[in-house]
Design an enzyme around this catalytic site. Structure first.
Site, PDB file in Angstrom:
ATOM      1  CD  GLU A 157      -2.878  -1.278   2.323  1.00  0.00           C
ATOM      2  OE1 GLU A 157      -2.883  -0.336   3.150  1.00  0.00           O
ATOM      3  OE2 GLU A 157      -3.609  -2.273   2.433  1.00  0.00           O
ATOM      4  CD  GLU A 262      -4.408  -8.071   1.547  1.00  0.00           C
ATOM      5  OE1 GLU A 262      -5.318  -7.424   2.120  1.00  0.00           O
ATOM      6  OE2 GLU A 262      -3.208  -7.728   1.590  1.00  0.00           O
TER       7      GLU A 262
END
EC number: 3.2.1.8
Length: 325
Positions: A157, A262
């Site tokens: 991220e 994910e």
């Protein structure tokens, strides 16, 4: 078992790294993992950790249904090095031992992330100290599990939604060069592991964040940085499946590998799960999908019922649809 032997077994069973979409009925496969391997993929996996594996039925269910595990929290910075130079591996060791016992591939997650970062790291003020901390942390964690991890999420991220770099202590002191430092440290510590950059909201082909990911990964790889793969977290809402599939194709063209890392979809809509699954199957170097939890009960979004199995391990309609692809 070392991941290389598991990888070899998967390749022998599939005969190829990946294959175009073909029809495989549910009668030929009994689990999501066997289904995906029948399409030439390496795994369909799930997130887990010591706390979830110790719940009744979970460990046996994961070993039966899935072919890969990702530690949900136990390998993150705050868990492994809460104080400088003081490392803790109990929970991570538990997961790795479990995976090896059941011949499951492991995706290590994650070295550098803006969240779950210890306060002492955030407080660093000079470049040399930060470089030393990054290199020491990664070499220690990756070195402990050398040869046991299929892929590491090295950085996680790092982009904002507009495609700019997230302003963390890493970026503020070192600029984008911190990415190189991290990947080179990981490659040195665990040279056979695949090294990934991982992020969320990479699900729209027109998104600035997706374009930034492709731009920088292409640039870094051209410069010789050991960035092998892109992980698309794929935390989706209903109706996003088709765009996500198109985005995976774009990401796959920018790296050696791409993976859905994910996956969860609010409400677990059948059409979206089918689209995402087909999207990975149709991209030759999409190596696998990891569901972010084995069942709704253990999901970080439990109230949204986003996974493929309910709290009683019962498969939802989307599972039958996937297995019929």
């Amino acid at each position: 078992m070392l991941y290389t032997s598991i990888f070899a077994a998967a390749m022998a069973a599939s005969g190829a790294m990946a294959a175009p979409t073909t029809s495989h009925g549910a009668s030929n496969c009994t689990t999501l993992d066997s289904f995906f391997k029948s399409h030439g993929k390496l795994y369909w996996g799930t997130a887990a950790d010591k706390n979830t594996l110790m719940k009744p039925g979970v460990a046996d269910f994961i070993a039966k249904e899935f072919g890969q595990v990702t530690p949900e929290n136990s390998m993150k910075f705050d868990a492994t090095e809460p104080s400088r130079g003081q490392f803790h591996f109990d929970a991570a060791d538990y997961l790795v031992d479990y995976a090896e016992k059941h011949d499951l591939l492991i995706r290590g997650h994650t070295f550098l992330w803006w969240s779950q970062m210890p306060a002492w790291v955030k407080a660093i003020k000079d470049k040399d100290t930060l470089i030393d901390v990054i290199q020491t942390h990664i070499s220690t964690v990756a070195g402990r599990y050398k040869g046991k991890i299929y892929a590491w999420d090295v950085v996680n991220e790092i982009f904002e939604q507009d495609g700019s770099f997230r302003k963390t202590v890493y970026y503020n002191l070192l600029g984008e060069d911190y990415v190189r430092i991290a990947f080179e440290a990981a490659h040195k510590a665990d040279p056979k592991a695949k090294l990934y950059i991982n992020d969320f909201n990479l699900d729209d082909p027109n998104a600035a964040k997706l374009k930034a990911m492709i731009k920088y990964v292409t640039k870094w790889r051209a410069a010789g940085w050991p960035v092998h793969g892109i992980g698309s977290q794929s935390h989706l809402f209903a109706g996003m499946g088709e765009k996500s599939a198109a985005a995976i194709k774009m990401l796959g063209a920018a790296a050696d590998e791409v993976a859905i890392t994910e996956l969860d979809i609010t409400g677990a809509p059948q059409a979206d799960y089918e689209a995402v699954t087909k999207g990975c199957i149709d991209v030759k170097n999409c190596v696998g999908i990891t569901s972010w939890g084995a069942r709704d009960t253990d999901s970080w979004l439990a109230s949204k019922s986003p996974l493929l199995f309910d709290g009683n391990f019962k498969p939802k309609a989307a599972v039958k649809a996937i297995m019929a692809i």
